[in-house]
Design a protein around this motif. Structure first.
Motif, short mmCIF file in Angstrom:
data_model
loop_
_atom_site.label_atom_id
_atom_site.label_comp_id
_atom_site.label_asym_id
_atom_site.label_seq_id
_atom_site.Cartn_x
_atom_site.Cartn_y
_atom_site.Cartn_z
N HIS A 57 0.83 -1.20 0.00
CA HIS A 57 0.00 0.00 0.00
C HIS A 57 0.87 1.26 0.00
N GLY A 58 1.90 1.26 0.83
CA GLY A 58 2.78 2.41 0.89
C GLY A 58 3.49 2.65 -0.42
N GLU A 59 3.96 1.57 -1.06
CA GLU A 59 4.63 1.69 -2.35
C GLU A 59 3.67 2.22 -3.41
N TYR A 60 2.43 1.77 -3.33
CA TYR A 60 1.45 2.22 -4.32
C TYR A 60 1.19 3.72 -4.20
N LEU A 61 1.05 4.20 -2.98
CA LEU A 61 0.83 5.64 -2.78
C LEU A 61 2.02 6.44 -3.31
N GLU A 62 3.22 5.91 -3.13
CA GLU A 62 4.41 6.59 -3.66
C GLU A 62 4.40 6.57 -5.19
N LEU A 63 4.00 5.44 -5.77
CA LEU A 63 3.91 5.34 -7.22
C LEU A 63 2.92 6.36 -7.77
N ALA A 64 1.75 6.45 -7.14
CA ALA A 64 0.72 7.40 -7.59
C ALA A 64 1.25 8.84 -7.51
N ARG A 65 2.00 9.13 -6.45
CA ARG A 65 2.56 10.47 -6.28
C ARG A 65 3.56 10.79 -7.40
N LEU A 66 4.36 9.81 -7.77
CA LEU A 66 5.39 10.02 -8.79
C LEU A 66 4.81 10.06 -10.21
N VAL A 67 3.68 9.39 -10.41
CA VAL A 67 3.06 9.38 -11.74
C VAL A 67 2.35 10.70 -12.01
N ARG A 68 1.86 11.34 -10.97
CA ARG A 68 1.06 12.56 -11.16
C ARG A 68 1.79 13.65 -11.96
N PRO A 69 3.06 13.93 -11.68
CA PRO A 69 3.75 14.94 -12.51
C PRO A 69 3.79 14.57 -13.99
N ARG A 70 3.83 13.29 -14.30
CA ARG A 70 3.82 12.85 -15.69
C ARG A 70 2.47 13.12 -16.33
N VAL A 71 1.41 13.00 -15.53
CA VAL A 71 0.07 13.34 -16.01
C VAL A 71 0.01 14.83 -16.31
N SER A 72 0.56 15.62 -15.40
CA SER A 72 0.57 17.07 -15.57
C SER A 72 1.34 17.48 -16.83
N GLN A 73 2.45 16.80 -17.08
CA GLN A 73 3.26 17.11 -18.26
C GLN A 73 2.52 16.75 -19.54
N SER A 74 1.74 15.68 -19.51
CA SER A 74 1.03 15.22 -20.70
C SER A 74 -0.24 16.02 -20.97
N LEU A 75 -1.04 16.26 -19.94
CA LEU A 75 -2.33 16.92 -20.11
C LEU A 75 -2.29 18.42 -19.86
N GLY A 76 -1.23 18.87 -19.18
CA GLY A 76 -1.17 20.28 -18.80
C GLY A 76 -1.59 20.44 -17.35
N ALA A 77 -0.91 21.34 -16.64
CA ALA A 77 -1.17 21.51 -15.22
C ALA A 77 -2.58 22.01 -14.93
N SER A 78 -3.12 22.88 -15.79
CA SER A 78 -4.45 23.43 -15.54
C SER A 78 -5.51 22.34 -15.52
N LEU A 79 -5.36 21.33 -16.37
CA LEU A 79 -6.33 20.24 -16.42
C LEU A 79 -6.04 19.19 -15.35
N SER A 80 -4.78 18.78 -15.23
CA SER A 80 -4.44 17.72 -14.28
C SER A 80 -4.67 18.15 -12.84
#
Length: 406
Positions: A302-325
């Motif tokens: 569970h702890g590793e998953y939360l860390e993974l989700a945290r690290l993936v989020r900036p990649r979402v922001s880079q792909s979709l744009g910060a205003s949308l993400s």
């Protein structure tokens, strides 16, 4: 009992969904779950077992001699006949898929997840754990978010992004969301959009939904103020990122303007605060594999998953744009399958592609075919590669199914 004995998973689901039966009621001397597992004539046994589990059947009944009467085990010799559970109700004698789903239902984490949704408006979604193999951490985080959203009676939109490798259940979960909740769904294939007008004028593209001529704008208007689901499939593959900018207002305030893609005087606002927006995407798929390989292996805590989700989020922001993400409620990366999960997927594929005869082959054959399929597994393709491997094995080695006639 009659719906189980009729060998119809559809009938079992119907009586359970309409409260015509309790999944934990006894059928004669057995629980419904034990009755299904010990019935050797069922060709839909796995689907019936999954339906019972999805509606709350308790695997503990299999360890209760009053609900799963033991039989005498003569293999230990005439002088010391022992009473033991019927073989087909023990994990050791189950096929890999049945074993997986029984074990999942019996796990403490599953009971915890059921508690999260118990008093939630999203309670029916609990059954999706028996439609999808793996992704326990995804479900835990998803149910936590849904529980919080329901408990606080939040009036803000609910925007969920399912991301990660192909073939790991993202689109399947998105498709099942609306039907499990019993609410309308509209699916937009984002790869077809060329302008903001295309978004609101898009028809539902899912082959699993009823064919309709309603556009997304009409769908939202018809379901104004009601719970419904909008799926944005392959959201990062939009040709022009500006197409998605008209989602900023709905995702931020829960409203959009009828007849246009941006606020404009003279048009009344549509209340879309009850809409669940589900995006599917392959964003971060390479990083997910790298992270899981360098953490504790493919089984993610569970702890590793939360860390993974945290690290993936900036990649979402880079792909979709910060205003949308920044308006996305939660990002849920899907993770690679464990060996037990791969075996379960391969076994389900064997039964699905092999037809009725596949249910009567020996357990050894089922295990052997499933393990042969895993040798051809391609992680980047996910479950699709296992289905393809099973199909090839059945075509190249039809003797697997011929075993059912012996």
């Amino acid at each position: 009992m009659f719906s189980i004995a009729s060998d119809s998973a559809k009938s079992v689901r119907y009586v359970l969904e309409h409260d015509h039966a309790d999944p934990n009621e006894s059928i004669g001397p057995q629980s419904a779950l034990a009755f299904a597992l010990t019935n050797e004539h069922l060709t839909q046994k796995l689907e019936i077992v999954k339906a019972l589990l999805a509606h709350g059947a308790d695997p503990a009944s299999l360890r209760n001699p009053e609900l799963n009467p033991p039989h005498r085990d003569s293999s230990v010799g005439d002088d010391s006949m022992l009473l033991s559970p019927p073989p087909t109700t023990t994990l050791e004698a189950m096929d890999p898929a049945t074993r997986y789903f029984i074990s999942r239902a019996d796990a403490p984490q599953t009971r915890h997840l059921s508690t999260l949704l118990q008093k939630s408006l999203f309670r029916p979604l609990g059954g999706v754990r028996y439609d999808i193999v793996g992704q326990d951490q995804v479900f835990e985080q998803l149910f936590t978010v849904l529980n919080l959203h329901s408990r606080t009676l939040s009036v803000s939109p609910l925007v969920i992004l399912l991301c990660g490798p192909s073939g790991h259940g993202k689109s399947f979960l998105a498709r099942r969301f609306g039907p499990l909740l019993g609410v309308p769904t509209h699916t937009v294939n984002v790869t077809t959009l060329r302008s903001t007008h295309d978004l609101w004028d898009s028809y539902s593209m899912s082959p699993y939904e009823e064919i309709t001529t309603r556009t997304l704008a009409q769908f939202l208007l018809e379901n104004e103020g009601k719970r419904c689901v909008v799926v944005l499939d392959e959201i990062e593959k939009v040709e022009e990122p500006k197409v998605l900018y008209s989602l900023l207002m709905p995702w931020e305030l829960g409203e959009r303007v009828a007849g246009t893609c941006s606020p404009r005087a003279g048009h009344r606002h549509i209340d879309v605060r009850q809409v669940v927006w589900l995006g599917t995407s392959n964003i971060g798929h390479d990083f997910v594999f790298e992270f899981c390989e360098t953490s504790s292996g493919m089984s993610v805590s569970h702890g590793e998953y939360l860390e993974l989700a945290r690290l993936v989020r900036p990649r979402v922001s880079q792909s979709l744009g910060a205003s949308l993400s920044s308006r996305v409620t939660t990002v849920l990366p899907f993770v690679p399958f464990t060996e037990a999960e791969l075996m379960a997927i391969a076994t389900e594929a064997f039964y699905s592609l092999g037809g009725e005869r596949a249910y009567f082959v020996s357990l050894d054959i089922v295990e052997h075919v499933s393990r042969k399929a895993i040798e051809c597994y391609i992680p980047e393709e996910g479950a699709r590669s296992l289905h393809r491997a099973i199909s090839s094995l059945l075509m190249d080695m039809p003797e697997f199914l011929e075993q059912s006639n012996k």
